[in-house]
Each structure stands twice: as structure tokens, then as C-alpha cells.
Design an enzyme around this catalytic site. Structure first.
Site, mmCIF file in Angstrom:
data_model
loop_
_atom_site.group_PDB
_atom_site.id
_atom_site.type_symbol
_atom_site.label_atom_id
_atom_site.label_comp_id
_atom_site.label_asym_id
_atom_site.label_seq_id
_atom_site.Cartn_x
_atom_site.Cartn_y
_atom_site.Cartn_z
ATOM 1 N N THR A 202 2.617 50.021 -85.053
ATOM 2 C CA THR A 202 2.302 49.984 -83.575
ATOM 3 C C THR A 202 2.330 48.397 -82.950
ATOM 4 O OG1 THR A 202 1.188 52.140 -83.649
ATOM 5 C CG2 THR A 202 1.021 50.704 -81.713
ATOM 6 N N GLU B 3 -1.408 59.238 -84.584
ATOM 7 C CA GLU B 3 -0.397 59.873 -85.102
ATOM 8 C C GLU B 3 0.467 60.701 -84.294
ATOM 9 O OE1 GLU B 3 0.255 59.590 -88.472
ATOM 10 O OE2 GLU B 3 -1.693 58.393 -88.894
#
Lengths: 658, 666
Positions: free
Chosen positions: A138, A421
Site C-alpha cells: 500500500t 485485505e
């Protein structure tokens, strides 16, 4: 001694609590192993969570590191191994309060994405904790949409190295756990460039801190991203790379390799890798979602029989708040969901085990269905459970707001699961895409995967229920759920078709239908959950009252879903207005039935007091004494520099001159 | 970070708005003059170096308490220095100083002083008021006990009168009777107004209020017989020392009982109070503040989420094009715009209650209390309705900001934890809903027996006229035009009538089956709460629709009309079952409603940023990196993170303490 209000609840259980615990664990032997692990961990003072509500972020982090280090020793001492039956209970026993969780993700990604040579080099080092790993995917400006990542890795043929860079601020790696302070290495996902051509996202092993003195490596900027709602113990980090060079061998190359001359080679199928990603979504449900939900139910329900407030009958003692219908209506449906999700989780685990075996045999047929189910259920279960924990929190009135109740930290932890997730809305849209595709296939008479075969049969007609008792028939309500799922999927598919036929571009039509698509995906998952619960109940043994009480919970779960979403069932008249009144009546009757077994039903989750870490939810129900004792331990009661500095001048008349 | 220009996305958004945000700000403030004054006070605080400090997110609880008490003492001095005395202006000043957070003197200023004014005799005021005004006495209001909250009669603390010494003896007889939660009690206060069961001449006379000194003036040490402390960490309210208080044969003079109404004479004779409906007024006032707070807290969360959604780009909408602003996704609009509409709706409801309260409290002085019971019943439900909705809405806003919403730098976690206790305090929400329900059932019963009812429940009058027909009441009453707010008000009215009637009938059926009233009430309470919610929902839609006609500027009226329609239609789409089951709307109409909701999302989209700009929160007050006015989100997240306590040293001490020894051993 146990509070008599709680003790009396246990005397009237209609079923055998120990048997239900064994059912939840998957057998009495599993219960035994779990209890042994919990005992070994919780009797060790290093793993104590006693002070956790009073600690600062720095203290929490340090404690987590200390525990992680101690855990290595403990496992060795106890003879627990990563492949042993005890392993899966360790995390639960620690309540997740331990550092280096991302180290495991680091290792898994090397095992899955690395070549044999890379595995041989890195895994032993990681196993021995010679290095501490993290997983950096990320970025500050990019999350779920991986193609949008901006970090670059440029291949330099001259030196046989990759040069990694963070070209702009939004490309900074942001959020990876263990990266802020602990990690020495991390797997960085970056856009690969060779000869100026972009080959997309690839994983690279990058060392970020010195193995000698832990200082940052040249070209690395890294640190902690600051306080969050929870996970104080975890040093979620940021990472900026400036011309960081790593050897060619550090690109994880099981599937793609850059050869010395810069030739890019793709090898093998990524499908198994793709499968691993989807299994993560299922594997988090048990520890990260079900456990906090069950804990919250335990705390709120036990407290609700200890807490007395107002009078139900004049002249009598104040009533237990669980005797109020409104309190039952808040808590008991959450309890039913905990069981419903437990059973759907079993179903999903089994399905994924089967999927794994098929994939090992190079049969990838199940993949789309598994992907759709994992996305949809991750979203539905995390969303629903998060809301449920918040309901439990608020059902405990003022005391629920105290950290000492344990509920705020359960809530702030579980709600993160709605985002990590895969963000839930995006996941539901992935499930919806699968459902629409299957619906089209089914309409065209083509075969569809097992979980969606109902899309092939044309449904119409009305709900056959004649009285409120009919709504306690699983066939009746399962059929109703199926009907709604079918209606929402088919009507959205029709709408999409209409839009496209009237000239809308495909992507535009899709965006215009996303609200409906999300609803359709939810309805599908809800239907499967109800269906699975009903089927599970049918297979249970009738002894010891287990089947009967599970049947009640299944009914409650199903009817609560209808009661709180009446419009979906009334919309095309499948359930009539008169039938809806029957649903409501049956639903409210069930609350009173399950009320009697509420405490035994949470006792069956079998959490120790140390696991709950709650002044409100302990097994003995000594709520008020505990609350008072714990409050006195608060650091705010030790010293108050504010008095000398500010209060004293204030009270000593400095204001009266005004 | 260096001064930066406004993010290009936000500039574009603001340029595309169809109305002037300032005009809308004036409406929210209650006129341009109020806006001017608010900003003047805001500048007074924000430009004052005394009120600057480090970001509270990086401070421990003790440090936050210390900052708060420092600012509170300065605040009290400066308020007097500037001569700010109007309650609303004090409120502004205070919320700018404390950035919307609670502070340790809240109870002193908001409960202790006002209670002295309303319940103390002139002699008591002479003794306590000026010292309290000058903060030599800092007081709190100790009502809630560990085992007892909303149900006041259950409180266990006792005050037993001893005529021999002319003293009251205060006791906390059980663990459950320990006073628990009062703000400012833990560390700050040296006095408390304690609510206790009065015993005199061997009889219990019910709850009364006593002024109890708890700490030694001078040393601030607890007095003998007093055990006092902080109740420990909470979800939020870090700067507030919510406390506990245990009294053990603690004696206070007879003159410390607040005796403006009830009295105990020296010989122990109890003199009953004249009936006192004024406490109703106080409750209405506090609930109106909570409704206003629901609106403000939700507005802040919406401001953050909507600005961030205009700055954040993600994924692909059209193949091959750059990543779009996430605000362009229908799902994101569907999450945020109904909440934006709700924030506006609640602003108008809050203003309505406040105005009505002021109007009626004028009447109170003239002795006309006829409207008070209805307002009291209505505000109970509206307090619950708005705080529940805002509570959920704030969380929705945070979720809509993805992972970054979870960081404290987003500011939304703080808004949430500060706001969420309002679902519990000043009356637990479910209990509040049932209070409103009691009034609704009472009104329904009146109508059934042929009487007329007035005010917001007057729609129940129509029920009796229709009773001659066999079908359910609402089935034939309305022809709903889904583009017309007035027509939608009718639909909500019909739904409320339908649910009130259903609940009342179910209650009657239970009564026919069972002996006790309480039992029947309990067995109907889920229905009753639903009826209350529907009634409140109707009131909110009605007040929002009524507001539209007051707006003179056409552009502003147009955008508010869009929001009003969205609020009403979204509410229907979320509760389609009620409208279908009652026969108010057909399935075909529901499909139209759902479609129209989606169309409205697209209509509101260009004005979304301007609509949150109109709330006019200063960046300092907003306290959010994601919601900054200039939209320079990422740069400032990095700057913020660098200040995190974990980043104080380059190598964390844990490395030397734990990691290194372990690595050496392995």
C-alpha cells in the site's frame, strides 16, 4: 464467588455447554489442546495484558516486541512447532497483542513468489529471526487498486541492479505493519522498468535497516505513521526510497524473471498465487472477526444479567436489563450472527481446502467461485460483525464507553478488518461481477458453479406461509432469502442490459448500477449464510439439547434478517403485508426463548477472563468491584502535575482579582 | 509544511458550485451578523498564542488533561476580559479553545453554577456562588452511580439527617452506590453537588441535592471520609477527569442541602417542594444542545470525507483514463451525500427546538406550560434519533476514507469517540425513544376516546375519522409525488400514523392477555421504538421541507431542495418495507424512489464540496489532515507522522532492549 444473578442463569441451561464448546472447536480433543495453549500463555507474566489500557503507544510497542521475542523461547520450551496442532491457538491466546505479525507475511510472500534459490536463501534467515521482515504494498495515494502503485524499480544492466525510487509523495509506502520501527527487510511492490518499458507491478526484497545497529540504510527514509484507532502495539510505517540499489537476485522470481541482459521472462501460472491471495481473506475471519465478535457478545450479555435498572413489576427488585425486550432485540441477534458466521466460516474453510487440492492437481475450475465467495463473505462478515460489536458496546450504556469494559478496543480493532485485505465495497462489486456473469450464463443455459445454481431455476410465486409458526420452517425462510437474492441479481442484470442497449458505455452502465450491485452481492451472501446455517443444524446430533438451541438461533438469524430488511421481501409481494406481521411476531417470540439460554450460549465460547480483559464481562460477574479496583490502578490516580502547575494558581485566588 | 496553494481538484470543485457558500453559512448561523460575530470570536481564540499547543494526538492522557486545564483556566479569564456573556458566544469561544472537545470545567460551568442559581436559597448563593464564580470553588454534579444511571429512583447514596448536630451524614452504602462518571470529579473539583436519598425522622424522602466539599481547600487533598479519583481510560474524553466518589459517614451542615424548593428544618421536619416543572425545561434545553451537536459532529465528518474524496484518486472508471476522484463513484456518493443531507436536516431541527424552547420558556415565566409536555416528549425522541443517526453517519464517513480514515490524523476517530457517548448520556437512547412512545400512545388513546390532539402529533386526529373503514389507515390516504417535498412529508406522516397505531394496538392486545401494564409495555417495546423513530423521522422531514420556503436566494433554495428531497427519498429507500407494508407506496413507486435517489446523487455531485465549505469549519477546529481546506493531504500526512512519539528517536529503545539481545542469542 460468582454473582448470584449470573449463577442463576447457568442453572437453567437447556443444553450441555461443554458439548457446544467442543462443537465450536471441532471436537473435544481440540478443546483440550486449545485450553492447554491458553493456559501456558496466560499463566506466563510476560504475556500479561493487565496494564494494556493504561499504556502509551511507545509502551504498547515495546511490550509487543518483548512478547514476540519471548514467544520464540516459549514455543521452544513447550515443544510447539509451526506445523503442530497448538500453533493456531497461540494467536488467540495472546489476543493478537504481539509484534512481528508482518514477518509471517514476509515469509509467506517469499515462499509463494520466490524461486527455489530465493527460498533457500531467505527463509532460514527469517525463521531464525536473523532479519525481521515486512510487506510493503500500500502507498499513501494507492490502496486496493494495485495497478495504480507508483514506486519504481528500474533495471540497470551495467551493474545488474534494480534502482528503487519513490518518485513523489503519494508513492510513499504507507501502513505496512512492523515497518515503522522493527523491520530490517521488506518486500516492496514496484513498477518494473527495463529499457524504459514498464512491465507492471513486481515484488522486490529490500533491506531497510542495518543488521548491526538498526540504523536506516542509505537512501531509505522510514518511520512510524503515528497514532491510529487501535493497533498501538504495531508500528505501521512509511518508507521512502531514493536511488536504493538492490541486486538483480532480489526480485522475487518464481513467475517473472529479469535476465542479466534485461530480457523479461514470464514463467508458470500465477493462478496459484492468485489463490493464495484470496485465502488470506478467509483465513482472517476466524481470529480477526469471529473472536472479537464472540468476546463482545460475551461481555455484553453477561453484563446485561448483572446490571439491573428500573422496574418491570411494581414493588419488585429492579430488573436485569436483559429482561427488557429492547435489550434482547439489540444483543440476541448479534449472538445468533456469531454462530451463523462461525458455521459459514467452517463451510468456507472446507471449500477452500477442497479448492486447494484441486489446484494442486492443476484444476483451476473452482477459482472464480472461490474468489467471489472470499470477497463477498469477507465484506459481509466484517461489516456485519463490526456493526454487531458496536451494538454490544452501546448496549452496555456508560460503562461500555470505559476502556476497562474491553469493548472499545474490540471495536476499534475489528473495524479495521472492513478495510484491510480489500475495501469492502470494492470486494462486493467483485462478487457482483461474478454473480452477473453467472446469471447471464445460467440464462443462456450454460453450466454455473454449485453455489449459484439457483440462478438457473426461474423463480416466481409467493411465500406459502400460513401462520407465524410456518416462519420457523427453514425451508420457508431459506426460500425467501433465495428469492430476494435472485430478484436483486436478475433485476440488476436487466438494468445493466437496458443501459447498454440504450447506448451507455459498459463502464458507465456499471457505475450507474453499483449501488444495486452491492445490494445484490450482499443478498447472495446472506442467503448462503442462512442456507448453510439451516443445513448445519439439520446435521447436528439431537443429544444434549444442542440441535434444538442451534435451531432457535438459526431461526432468529434468519427472521432478524427479514425483520430488518422488510422492503426487500415485500417488494414484489413474495411476502405479503399480513405475512410480514407473522414474521415480526415469530421473531419477537424467539427473543424470549433464546433469552433463557443467553448466558450459557456465550459461556460456550469459552473465553478466559484474561482473554476478555474486561471489567464487565468476567465469568464471575463481579462487575462493580472489578471496575472499582481497576480504575484505582489508572495512572491518572498516581500523580497529577496539573494540580501544582495550573489548578493551584487557579484555586488560590489568582482569578478573584478579575 | 511550506505554504501551499489549494489542491487543483478542490479548486475545480469550488469553481463549479452553483451557489455561494457564504449565503448558506448565513442561514446555518442564523443571519450574516451571527456569522460575522462567530468568526470574530473564532479569530480571537485562534490568533491567541496562549491557546496554541502540540497536536493532542501525540500526547498521553495526563498531558491532554493538563493542556485542557491550562486552556480552561485561561478561557475563564479571557471570557471575562473580553466581556463575552451571551450563552451562544460563550459556547463558540469554548469550542474554539477546546476544538470541540470536552474539558474539565464543563460540569462546573454547565451544571454546578446553573444548579446553584436555580436551586440554592439566597443565603446559599451568598456562600457559594461568588467563590464558585471566581473558581476558588470548583464543583461538579454527581448524580450517576456505578450501578445506576437513567433510572434515578434507583440511586443508593444516602443523606441521613442528624438533628443533634444539625448535619447530614452522607454514605455510599454499597459498591454500586459509588458515584461514577461525573466529569471533573476525578482530579479537578473541590466540591460536588451530590444527589442522594434523603432520610429524616426515619423516613426516606427521595432524591435531593447537597453541596459536598470533597477536597481540602489549599492542599487539594481529599477530605477525611471522602474517597475520590479518576475512573480510568475511556474510548474518548481523554481530557476529562470523569471521577468516582465514595463517602463514608461524611458530615455536612444542614445548610448544605439545596433548599430553594424542598427543605429540612433544624428539628428534622421535612417541607415538601412546590411542584416543579422547570426541570423539564432544563432537560429540553440540554437535549436541544445534543441535537445541535449531532448536526455539527456529522457536518465535521462529512466535511472531511467529502473533501478527501475529491482529492483522492483511485482505480479506473473509464478504461485508459487517469484514475478518477473517488467522489465520482456512485457507491461513494451513495455513502456520503445522504449523510450530508442529514447533517443539514439536523441543523434545522436543532434550530427549531432551540427557538421553540426560547418561545416556550418565555411562556413559563408567564405561567403557560401547556406546550412543554409535548416538547419534552418530542425532544427525548429527537435526541435519540439524531444522535443514533449521527453516530452511525460519522462511522460511515470514516469508512468512506478507507485506510487513512483509521489514522488519527483523519480526525474522524476523534469526532466519533467524542460524540458517541451522547447516545447514552442525558438519557439512554432506547429509554428516550420509549418516553416519546409513551406520549404517542397517550395521544393515540386520547384520539380514540374522541379528543383532539394538537402539535406535531395532530396527524393522529385523522385516524379516528378513518376508523369506520375496515382497511389499515394509511392504505388510502396519500397520493405521493416523489419530486415534491410536501408530498413526501405526507408519506412520512402516514407511515408514522401506521406504526403508532400498530404499536398501540399491539399494546392493547398484550394488555388484554396479561395482568401487568409493565409486562405488556415491555413486550411491545420493540414496536414502540419503531413508532417513535417513525414519528421523529416525520418531524425531521417536515422541518426540513418547511425550511425551504424561508430561503430567499434561488440558487441556495435549489440546492437545499435537492438535499431535502435526497434526505426524504433516501429515508424511504432505507425503509421501503414500512411504506410497502402500510400501502403508502407501491413497488413501482419504490423502484422510482430508488432511481430518483441515484439521479439526485448526480445532481448534488457538483455542489458537494461547496456544501461542506458552507459549514465553515476552520482547519484548526476540524483537526483533520484529510479534510484540510487546501486539500494538500499527502504532504501533510507525512509532516504529521514525523511528529509521532514512536519517531522520537531514529532507533527505538526496544531494539537495544529486546531485538539485539535476541539476535545475538540465536
Amino acid at each position: 464467588s460468582v454473582n448470584p444473578d449470573l449463577a442463576s442463569e447457568r442453572q437453567t441451561a437447556s443444553f450441555c455447554v461443554e458439548k457446544l464448546t467442543a462443537l465450536l472447536d471441532g471436537g473435544a480433543e481440540q478443546t483440550r489442546i486449545r485450553r492447554a495453549v491458553v493456559e501456558a500463555i496466560q499463566s506466563d507474566p510476560v504475556f500479561s495484558r493487565e496494564d494494556q489500557y493504561f499504556q502509551t503507544q511507545n509502551e504498547r510497542y515495546e511490550a509487543a516486541v518483548r512478547k514476540a521475542v519471548h514467544l520464540q523461547k516459549k514455543m521452544h520450551e513447550m515443544g510447539w512447532t509451526e506445523n503442530g496442532p497448538e500453533y493456531k491457538y497461540i494467536y488467540r491466546a495472546l489476543s493478537g497483542d504481539v509484534a512481528f505479525l508482518l514477518h509471517r507475511v514476509f515469509m509467506r510472500s517469499i515462499s509463494v513468489l520466490g524461486s527455489d534459490k530465493q527460498i533457500a536463501k531467505w527463509i532460514p534467515l527469517a525463521t531464525q529471526l536473523r532479519l525481521i521482515g515486512s510487506y510493503a504494498q500500500t502507498e499513501l495515494g494507492h490502496g486496493t487498486y494495485l495497478q495504480g502503485l507508483e514506486t519504481t524499480a528500474v533495471f540497470d544492466i551495467a551493474t545488474q541492479e534494480f534502482i528503487l525510487n519513490t518518485p513523489k509523495i503519494s508513492a510513499m509506502k504507507w501502513w505496512p505493519g512492523d515497518m515503522g520501527r522493527s523491520a530490517t527487510h521488506t518486500v516492496v511492490f514496484a513498477q518494473l522498468y527495463i529499457h524504459g518499458k514498464c512491465y507492471g507491478i513486481h515484488p522486490f526484497i529490500v533491506q531497510i535497516r542495518s543488521l548491526q545497529d538498526h540504523s536506516l540504510c542509505p537512501g531509505i527514509t522510514a518511520g512510524d505513521i503515528g497514532p491510529k484507532m487501535n493497533f498501538e502495539a504495531i508500528d505501521n510505517g512509511y518508507l521512502m526510497l531514493k536511488n536504493v540499489r538492490i541486486p538483480r537476485e532480489n526480485m522475487l522470481s518464481k513467475f517473472c524473471e529479469v535476465q542479466p541482459d534485461g530480457t523479461y521472462v514470464r514463467q508458470g501460472s500465477q493462478k496459484i498465487n492468485y489463490f493464495t491471495m484470496t485465502t488470506v481473506r478467509i483465513s482472517l475471519i476466524s481470529d480477526e472477526v469471529l473472536t472479537p465478535l464472540m468476546k463482545a457478545c460475551t461481555i455484553a450479555i453477561r453484563y446485561s444479567v448483572v446490571r439491573r435498572q428500573s422496574k418491570l413489576k411494581p414493588g419488585e427488585q429492579e430488573a436485569k436489563i436483559l429482561d427488557y425486550q429492547t435489550q434482547q432485540e439489540k444483543l440476541l441477534p448479534q449472538l445468533a450472527s456469531a454462530y451463523a458466521f462461525h458455521f459459514i466460516n467452517d463451510y468456507l474453510q472446507e471449500l477452500f481446502d477442497r479448492g486447494y487440492r484441486e489446484i494442486q492437481r492443476k484444476n483451476f475450475d473452482m477459482l472464480p467461485e472461490l474468489h467471489a465467495l472470499s470477497s463477498g463473505f469477507k465484506a459481509v462478515i466484517t461489516h456485519h460483525s463490526t456493526a454487531a460489536v458496536e451494538i454490544c458496546l452501546r448496549a452496555c450504556g456508560g460503562h461500555g464507553y470505559s476502556l476497562l469494559s474491553g469493548l472499545p478496543s474490540l471495536y476499534t480493532k475489528i473495524l479495521a478488518s472492513c478495510i484491510y485485505e480489500g475495501e469492502n465495497t470494492i470486494l462486493l462489486l467483485q462478487t457482483a461481477r461474478f454473480l452477473i456473469k453467472c446469471f447471464m450464463a445460467a440464462s443462456a443455459g450454460q453450466p454455473v458453479p454449485p453455489s449459484v445454481t439457483y440462478l438457473a431455476a426461474v423463480k416466481s410465486g409467493k411465500c406459502p406461509a400460513k401462520n407465524k409458526l410456518d416462519f420457523l420452517s427453514p425451508d420457508i425462510y431459506t426460500e425467501a432469502y433465495q428469492h430476494v437474492a435472485f430478484r436483486l441479481i436478475s433485476s440488476t442484470a436487466a438494468k445493466l442490459q437496458d443501459l447498454i442497449q440504450s447506448g451507455a458505455k459498459k463502464y458507465n452502465a456499471w457505475n450507474q448500477c453499483t449501488v444495486q450491485l452491492v445490494q445484490a452481492a450482499k443478498a447472495h451472501c446472506h442467503y448462503i449464510t442462512v442456507k448453510n446455517f439451516a443445513e448445519t443444524v439439520e446435521k447436528l446430533e439431537t443429544k444434549a439439547g444442542i440441535q434444538r438451541i442451534m435451531k432457535h438461533l438459526c431461526d432468529l438469524f434468519a427472521l432478524h434478517g427479514i425483520f430488518s430488511n422488510t422492503g426487500a421481501f415485500l417488494h414484489d409481494g413474495y411476502i405479503s403485508a399480513a405475512q410480514m406481521d407473522m414474521v415480526t411476531a415469530s421473531y419477537l417470540d424467539l427473543l424470549a426463548v433464546i433469552r433463557k439460554d443467553a448466558v450459557p450460549l456465550v459461556d460456550a465460547f469459552d473465553f478466559t477472563d484474561k482473554s476478555l480483559n474486561s471489567a464487565l464481562g468476567s465469568y464471575d460477574g463481579q462487575v462493580y468491584q472489578r471496575l472499582y479496583e481497576w480504575a484505582q490502578k489508572s495512572p491518572t490516580n498516581k500523580m497529577s502535575p496539573a494540580y501544582e502547575r495550573y489548578l493551584k494558581p487557579l484555586l488560590h485566588n489568582t482569578l478573584s482579582k478579575l | 509544511a511550506a505554504a501551499m496553494t489549494v489542491n487543483a481538484d478542490l479548486r475545480r470543485e469550488r469553481a463549479a458550485a452553483t451557489f455561494q457558500p457564504l449565503l448558506l453559512t448565513h442561514i446555518l448561523d442564523g443571519g450574516p451578523e451571527r456569522t460575522r460575530r462567530r468568526k470574530e470570536i473564532e479569530a480571537l481564540v485562534l490568533n491567541d498564542p496562549d491557546f496554541q499547543h502540540t497536536d493532542l494526538n501525540f500526547l498521553s492522557r495526563s498531558q491532554r488533561y493538563e493542556q485542557a486545564i491550562r486552556k480552561s483556566s485561561l478561557m475563564v479569564m479571557k471570557l471575562r476580559e473580553y466581556g463575552i456573556a451571551d450563552p451562544e458566544e460563550i459556547f463558540w469561544f469554548k469550542s474554539f479553545v477546546h476544538r470541540g472537545r470536552p474539558e474539565p470545567l464543563d460540569l462546573h460551568l454547565g451544571m454546578f453554577l446553573p444548579t446553584l442559581l436555580t436551586q440554592a436559597t439566597p443565603e446559599q448563593q451568598d456562600r457559594f456562588f461568588m467563590p464558585a464564580w471566581n473558581l476558588e470553588i470548583i464543583g461538579t454534579y454527581a448524580q450517576t452511580e456505578m450501578g445506576h444511571g437513567t433510572h434515578l429512583r434507583g440511586l443508593e447514596t444516602t443523606a441521613t439527617y442528624d438533628p443533634a448536630t444539625q448535619e447530614f451524614i452522607l454514605n455510599s452504602p454499597t459498591v454500586t452506590s459509588i458515584k461514577w462518571w461525573p466529569g471533573g470529579l476525578g482530579k479537578t473539583s473541590n466540591h460536588a453537588i451530590v444527589l442522594a436519598q434523603l432520610y429524616t425522622q426515619g423516613q426516606c424522602k427521595g432524591l435531593h441535592a447537597f453541596i459536598v466539599p470533597i477536597r481540602q481547600l489549599g492542599t487539594h487533598e481529599p477530605l477525611p471520609g471522602i474517597t475520590v479519583g479518576d475512573i480510568g481510560p475511556k474510548f474518548g474524553y481523554d481530557e476529562m477527569d470523569n471521577g468516582y466518589l465514595k463517602m463514608d459517614n461524611f458530615r455536612i451542615p444542614r445548610e448544605n442541602m439545596l433548599m430553594k424548593y424542598a427543605q429540612v428544618e433544624p428539628d428534622g421536619t421535612y417541607v415538601k417542594p412546590l411542584s416543579d416543572k422547570l426541570t423539564y425545561g432544563t432537560m429540553v434545553f440540554i437535549r436541544s444542545l445534543i441535537v445541535g451537536d449531532s448536526a455539527r459532529s456529522l457536518s465535521r465528518a462529512c466535511t472531511i470525507a467529502i473533501r478527501y474524496s475529491a482529492v483522492r484518486h483511485q482505480s479506473e472508471l473509464k478504461p485508459g483514463e487517469p484514475e478518477p476522484q473517488i467522489l465520482d463513484y456512485q457507491t461513494q456518493q451513495y455513502k456520503l451525500f445522504p449523510l450530508l443531507a442529514t447533517a443539514y436536516a439536523f441543523h434545522f431541527v436543532g434550530a427549531y427546538i432551540k427557538d421553540t424552547y426560547h418561545r416556550i420558556s418565555g411562556d413559563i415565566n408567564e405561567g403557560d406550560l401547556s406546550e412543554l409536555p409535548e416538547l419534552h416528549a418530542l425532544t427525548a425522541g429527537l435526541k435519540a434519533f439524531t444522535s443514533w443517526t449521527a453516530n452511525a453517519g460519522i462511522e460511515e464517513c470514516r469508512m468512506a476514507c478507507g485506510g487513512h480514515g483509521y489514522s488519527r490524523c483523519s480526525g474522524i476517530p476523534d469526532i466519533y469517540v467524542t460524540f458517541t457517548p451522547s447516545c447514552t448520556y442525558e438519557g439512554e437512547n432506547t429509554v428516550m425513544m420509549l418516553q416519546t412512545a409513551r406520549f404517542l400512545v397517550k395521544s393515540y388513546t386520547q384520539v380514540s376516546s374522541g379528543q383532539q390532539v394538537t402539535g406535531m402529533v395532530s396527524y393522529l386526529n385523522d385516524l379516528s375519522r378513518q376508523r369506520i373503514q375496515p382497511q389499515q389507515v394509511a392504505a388510502r390516504t396519500v397520493t405521493v409525488r416523489i419530486n415534491d417535498p410536501v408530498s413526501l412529508v405526507e408519506a412520512y406522516k402516514a407511515r408514522a400514523a401506521w406504526l403508532v397505531e400498530a404499536a398501540a394496538k399491539n399494546l392493547q392486545a398484550e394488555l388484554n392477555h396479561r395482568k401487568s401494564k409493565e409486562d405488556a409495555w415491555n413486550r411491545t417495546s420493540v414496536d414502540l421504538v419503531r413508532a417513535s423513530e417513525a414519528h421523529c423521522h416525520y418531524v425531521v422531514v417536515k422541518l426540513f421541507a418547511a425550511k425551504l420556503s424561508e430561503v430567499t436566494n434561488a440558487a441556495v433554495r435549489a440546492v437545499l431542495t435537492d438535499l431535502c428531497l435526497l434526505y426524504a427519498l433516501f429515508g424511504i429507500s432505507r425503509n421501503t418495507g414500512d411504506f410497502l407494508q402500510a400501502g403508502i407506496l407501491t413497488s413501482a413507486q419504490i423502484t422510482q424512489v430508488n432511481q430518483h435517489v441515484k439521479e439526485l446523487l448526480a445532481v448534488i455531485r457538483p455542489n458537494a464540496v461547496a456544501l461542506v465549505d458552507s459549514f465553515d469549519f476552520h482547519d484548526v477546529h476540524l483537526g483533520s489532515v484529510l479534510g484540510r481546506y487546501d486539500g494538500n493531504v499527502y504532504e501533510n500526512m507525512f509532516e504529521w507522522a514525523k511528529k509521532s512519539p514512536l519517531n522520537k528517536t531514529q532507533v527505538h529503545e526496544s531494539f537495544h532492549k529486546h531485538l539485539k539481545p535476541m539476535q545475538a542469542k540465536l
